[in-house]
Scaffold this active site. Structure first.
Site, mmCIF file in Angstrom:
data_model
loop_
_atom_site.group_PDB
_atom_site.id
_atom_site.type_symbol
_atom_site.label_atom_id
_atom_site.label_comp_id
_atom_site.label_asym_id
_atom_site.label_seq_id
_atom_site.Cartn_x
_atom_site.Cartn_y
_atom_site.Cartn_z
ATOM 1 N N GLN A 66 -34.096 18.704 -21.308
ATOM 2 C CA GLN A 66 -34.433 20.103 -20.999
ATOM 3 C C GLN A 66 -33.691 21.169 -21.806
ATOM 4 O O GLN A 66 -34.305 22.139 -22.258
ATOM 5 C CB GLN A 66 -34.195 20.368 -19.503
ATOM 6 N N SER A 67 -32.373 21.018 -21.958
ATOM 7 C CA SER A 67 -31.611 22.154 -22.506
ATOM 8 C C SER A 67 -32.077 22.533 -23.918
ATOM 9 O O SER A 67 -32.394 23.697 -24.180
ATOM 10 C CB SER A 67 -30.122 21.827 -22.519
ATOM 11 N N LYS A 124 -33.207 5.596 -37.720
ATOM 12 C CA LYS A 124 -32.322 4.500 -38.134
ATOM 13 C C LYS A 124 -32.993 3.584 -39.159
ATOM 14 O O LYS A 124 -32.445 2.549 -39.524
ATOM 15 C CB LYS A 124 -31.854 3.726 -36.908
ATOM 16 N N ASN A 145 -29.599 18.138 -29.037
ATOM 17 C CA ASN A 145 -28.753 18.048 -27.849
ATOM 18 C C ASN A 145 -28.531 16.586 -27.465
ATOM 19 O O ASN A 145 -28.618 16.211 -26.309
ATOM 20 C CB ASN A 145 -29.317 18.853 -26.672
ATOM 21 N N PHE A 146 -28.225 15.790 -28.477
ATOM 22 C CA PHE A 146 -27.858 14.396 -28.218
ATOM 23 C C PHE A 146 -26.487 14.341 -27.573
ATOM 24 O O PHE A 146 -25.725 15.323 -27.586
ATOM 25 C CB PHE A 146 -27.791 13.610 -29.538
ATOM 26 N N LYS A 185 -21.233 12.757 -21.490
ATOM 27 C CA LYS A 185 -22.641 13.137 -21.343
ATOM 28 C C LYS A 185 -22.757 14.053 -20.127
ATOM 29 O O LYS A 185 -22.043 13.869 -19.145
ATOM 30 C CB LYS A 185 -23.493 11.893 -21.086
ATOM 31 N N TYR A 187 -25.580 16.312 -17.503
ATOM 32 C CA TYR A 187 -26.884 16.787 -17.045
ATOM 33 C C TYR A 187 -26.691 18.076 -16.243
ATOM 34 O O TYR A 187 -25.576 18.423 -15.844
ATOM 35 C CB TYR A 187 -27.566 15.727 -16.169
ATOM 36 N N GLU A 188 -27.816 18.724 -15.992
ATOM 37 C CA GLU A 188 -27.850 20.021 -15.305
ATOM 38 C C GLU A 188 -26.797 20.201 -14.206
ATOM 39 O O GLU A 188 -25.964 21.093 -14.260
ATOM 40 C CB GLU A 188 -29.260 20.198 -14.702
ATOM 41 N N ASP A 217 -29.180 23.774 -17.963
ATOM 42 C CA ASP A 217 -30.073 23.356 -19.047
ATOM 43 C C ASP A 217 -30.781 24.543 -19.687
ATOM 44 O O ASP A 217 -30.543 24.893 -20.844
ATOM 45 C CB ASP A 217 -31.125 22.380 -18.509
ATOM 46 N N GLY A 296 -22.851 41.810 -5.943
ATOM 47 C CA GLY A 296 -22.471 43.095 -6.521
ATOM 48 C C GLY A 296 -21.806 44.019 -5.519
ATOM 49 O O GLY A 296 -21.361 43.588 -4.457
ATOM 50 N N GLY A 297 -21.770 45.300 -5.842
ATOM 51 C CA GLY A 297 -21.072 46.275 -4.992
ATOM 52 C C GLY A 297 -21.917 46.801 -3.843
ATOM 53 O O GLY A 297 -21.440 47.606 -3.046
ATOM 54 N N GLN A 298 -23.168 46.397 -3.755
ATOM 55 C CA GLN A 298 -24.041 46.876 -2.679
ATOM 56 C C GLN A 298 -24.360 45.693 -1.778
ATOM 57 O O GLN A 298 -25.064 44.778 -2.182
ATOM 58 C CB GLN A 298 -25.351 47.441 -3.272
HETATM 59 N N1 COA Z 1 -34.906 7.449 -33.979
HETATM 60 C C1 COA Z 1 -33.950 6.553 -33.714
HETATM 61 N N2 COA Z 1 -33.003 6.753 -32.774
HETATM 62 C C2 COA Z 1 -33.070 7.909 -32.097
HETATM 63 C C3 COA Z 1 -34.051 8.887 -32.325
HETATM 64 C C4 COA Z 1 -35.009 8.611 -33.329
HETATM 65 N N3 COA Z 1 -35.978 9.479 -33.614
HETATM 66 N N4 COA Z 1 -33.849 9.915 -31.485
HETATM 67 C C5 COA Z 1 -32.774 9.591 -30.750
HETATM 68 N N5 COA Z 1 -32.295 8.379 -31.125
HETATM 69 C C6 COA Z 1 -31.139 7.683 -30.598
HETATM 70 C C7 COA Z 1 -29.856 8.379 -30.994
HETATM 71 O O1 COA Z 1 -29.471 8.047 -32.303
HETATM 72 C C8 COA Z 1 -28.916 7.837 -29.956
HETATM 73 O O2 COA Z 1 -28.528 6.521 -30.295
HETATM 74 P P1 COA Z 1 -26.987 6.000 -30.369
HETATM 75 O O3 COA Z 1 -26.343 6.390 -29.066
HETATM 76 O O4 COA Z 1 -27.137 4.534 -30.547
HETATM 77 O O5 COA Z 1 -26.292 6.644 -31.504
HETATM 78 C C9 COA Z 1 -29.848 7.798 -28.752
HETATM 79 O O6 COA Z 1 -31.157 7.719 -29.203
HETATM 80 C C10 COA Z 1 -29.859 9.105 -27.929
HETATM 81 O O7 COA Z 1 -28.783 9.207 -27.378
HETATM 82 P P2 COA Z 1 -28.318 10.137 -26.185
HETATM 83 O O8 COA Z 1 -28.376 11.550 -26.550
HETATM 84 O O9 COA Z 1 -26.997 9.546 -25.863
HETATM 85 O O10 COA Z 1 -29.358 9.898 -24.979
HETATM 86 P P3 COA Z 1 -29.039 9.485 -23.502
HETATM 87 O O11 COA Z 1 -30.367 9.347 -22.872
HETATM 88 O O12 COA Z 1 -28.126 8.316 -23.386
HETATM 89 O O13 COA Z 1 -28.263 10.754 -22.894
HETATM 90 C C11 COA Z 1 -27.996 13.050 -22.307
HETATM 91 C C12 COA Z 1 -28.960 11.889 -22.483
HETATM 92 C C13 COA Z 1 -28.833 14.275 -21.986
HETATM 93 C C14 COA Z 1 -27.045 12.766 -21.132
HETATM 94 C C15 COA Z 1 -27.173 13.269 -23.591
HETATM 95 O O14 COA Z 1 -28.061 13.384 -24.661
HETATM 96 C C16 COA Z 1 -26.278 14.480 -23.566
HETATM 97 O O15 COA Z 1 -25.224 14.503 -22.920
HETATM 98 N N6 COA Z 1 -26.664 15.537 -24.288
HETATM 99 C C17 COA Z 1 -25.854 16.745 -24.446
HETATM 100 C C18 COA Z 1 -25.902 17.589 -23.218
HETATM 101 C C19 COA Z 1 -27.282 17.958 -22.802
HETATM 102 O O16 COA Z 1 -28.049 18.524 -23.516
HETATM 103 N N7 COA Z 1 -27.553 17.676 -21.535
HETATM 104 C C20 COA Z 1 -28.704 18.198 -20.884
HETATM 105 C C21 COA Z 1 -29.888 17.405 -20.978
HETATM 106 S S1 COA Z 1 -31.165 18.296 -20.185
#
Ligand code: COA
Length: 475
Positions: A66-67, A124, A145-146, A185, A187-188, A217, A296-298
């Site tokens: 989402q974010s 990759k 936002n990985f 890591k 989430y919201e 997010d 707020g103040g009201q």
């Molecule tokens: N091709 C190949 N690999 C891909 C890819 C693509 N097109 N797109 C993503 N990937 C891989 C990444 O390289 C990564 O792999 P790695 O960990 O082996 O290096 C993986 O997919 C994605 O990783 P990640 O972001 O860790 O996903 P997750 O599902 O485990 O975690 C979150 C999700 C949201 C918790 C995490 O991304 C995060 O903390 N983000 C930052 C904060 C954030 O935005 N949070 C709010 C989310 S709404």
């Protein structure tokens, strides 16, 4: 901006022009004809027909969940060409989350990824990285936002990207900024808790509470969008890109700053605008949960209206704004409160808020929230009905302004989405459906990246843009 030249759409068809604009080529802002002051010549086109605000900006969108997607969707609504890179065969995980229509992209995905193009690339895969390199060279902004470190593990470090394209802005959402939690890591709701919102939300007697508004997010996505347009603006002067980082904890704290204000006020005595003060409950060391007390103040509170026994949303938020106190007294039938020493001044009223709101509620319970809204507003008294999501979905005025928009989708049919909440007088919003997974892969390979038909055929068989063959993997 992206190296393209602008064409004009037909004058009367602003929306159609907006759609086309993402595909059109634009002139660099710095290369437009100067008016003598070094500034571009003002457009001779009528307002609303001079293209979209971010027309010509191309975004390599590596966001998911989402974010990040909220940020890039907003930039797309403003006219940026957003190219969403997704993993072949899988795509953004939200495509399949909270599904309501079998085999169709979920509303979770569709409502956060409108107006974007989707390309599948396995980052990759060596060929996939080659395609990404071309994208990096042609885009203005990379948004991601990985989880911490994931972009670097792909090989797309800041140094690498900056060397390939020194004008590239690399914008990231992370859960936490540098510090003890930077590798976590998030989430919201984690962000709501770590940013100070949850400890100050809810009722005093109850546990901390998260809010339905996605301040972690979507709130951080908004912050990131502002960072990106600021960096784009600075790039006009400096000619170079930069990194933009928004930590979700920071974004939530920014939205909760009034509570940090109150934390400092606590040193100087109780927070008199909290009901707790009037009820004689002592304050602790930290800002307490204030229920529906106004921040707020009201002073304000949520009051029952007619039908509250059966309708969970038959309530009105009422604010005892000091300048209209006399009007409030007259409307609710307590004219003597205008001069009574216990009620006449804001200070005198603070310890009696529970009593005052109890009396106003006796009055609001005799009418619906909409009748109350109409009546109080005739007297300039600030208040607002508690609107359910059903009422918002059915609200005609929100449709008229484009804040709620119905779009059509090839596999799920019509759905409602939130349009652009930011209205620009010279830039209409471009709100369209979300793309299917990989819908624009070939189009982007050929028209944006310049691959020939034979090269695309080769890419297709390389495994860089298609899901791995499970039968081969098993063998
Ligand atoms: N091709 C190949 N690999 C891909 C890819 C693509 N097109 N797109 C993503 N990937 C891989 C990444 O390289 C990564 O792999 P790695 O960990 O082996 O290096 C993986 O997919 C994605 O990783 P990640 O972001 O860790 O996903 P997750 O599902 O485990 O975690 C979150 C999700 C949201 C918790 C995490 O991304 C995060 O903390 N983000 C930052 C904060 C954030 O935005 N949070 C709010 C989310 S709404």
């Amino acid at each position: 901006m992206a190296n393209k030249k602008q064409k004009n759409g037909k004058k009367s068809k602003v929306r159609a022009a907006a759609k086309k604009s993402a595909r059109k080529v634009v002139k660099l802002a710095s290369s437009t004809k100067a008016n003598g002051n070094g500034l571009p010549k003002p457009s001779s086109k009528p307002y609303g027909q001079a293209g979209l605000a971010l027309q010509g900006v191309r975004i390599l969108d590596f966001t998911h969940v989402q974010s990040g997607p909220t940020c890039t969707q907003l930039l797309a609504y403003m006219g940026a060409d957003v190219i969403k890179v997704e993993r072949p065969g899988a795509g953004d995980i939200t495509r399949g989350q909270l599904r309501d229509v079998p085999n169709a992209d979920s509303l979770y995905f569709t409502m956060l990824n409108g107006t974007k193009r989707s390309i599948t690339i396995d980052s990759k895969h060596p060929k996939g990285m080659e395609i990404l390199n071309r994208l990096i060279k042609t885009c203005d902004v990379l948004v991601e936002n990985f989880a911490p470190g994931a972009l670097d593990r792909m090989g797309l470090t800041w140094d690498y990207v900056h060397k390939l394209n020194p004008r590239m802005i690399v914008a990231s959402v992370k859960g936490f900024g540098p510090g003890p939690y930077e590798d976590c890591k998030v989430y919201e709701n984690v962000a709501q808790c770590a940013g100070g919102a949850a400890s100050t939300t809810g009722f005093r007697e109850g546990p901390p509470l998260v809010t339905g508004a996605q301040i972690g997010d979507s709130g951080t996505g908004l912050h990131l969008a502002l960072g990106i347009v600021s960096a784009l603006y600075q790039r006009i002067r400096t000619g170079r890109g930069q990194r933009v980082l928004c930590a979700m904890q920071d974004g939530v704290l920014n939205l909760t700053r009034v509570k940090l204000r109150d934390q400092q006020r606590l040193k100087h005595g109780p927070l008199t605008e909290f009901r707790q003060y009037g009820e004689g409950v002592p304050f602790g060391v930290a800002v307490p949960r204030g229920g529906n007390d106004s921040g707020g103040g009201q002073p304000g509170w949520i009051l029952k209206c007619k039908g509250w026994e059966n309708d969970p949303d038959a309530y009105l938020y009422f604010i005892t704004q000091a300048p209209v106190w006399n009007e409030i007294c007259d409307v609710i039938g307590e004219p003597e409160w205008k001069t009574h020493p216990d009620f006449a001044t804001p200070k005198a009223r603070l310890p009696r808020l529970t009593q005052i709101f109890g009396r106003i509620e006796q009055f609001t319970k005799t009418m619906t929230k909409f009748e109350a809204m109409d009546l109080f507003n005739k007297h300039d008294i600030p208040c607002g009905p508690i609107l359910s999501m059903k009422e918002i979905a059915d609200d005609e005025s929100l449709r008229t302004t484009g804040t709620v928009v119905e779009v059509d989708h090839p596999t799920r049919g019509k759905y409602l989405t939130v349009g652009n909440p930011i209205k620009l007088s010279d830039s209409p919003a471009d709100v369209r459906r979300s793309p299917l997974l990989g819908e624009h892969t070939e189009e982007i390979l050929s028209k944006v990246l310049g691959y020939s038909a034979s090269q695309i055929a080769e890419i297709k068989t390389s495994g860089a843009i298609t899901a791995p063959d499970k039968s081969k993997a098993a063998a």
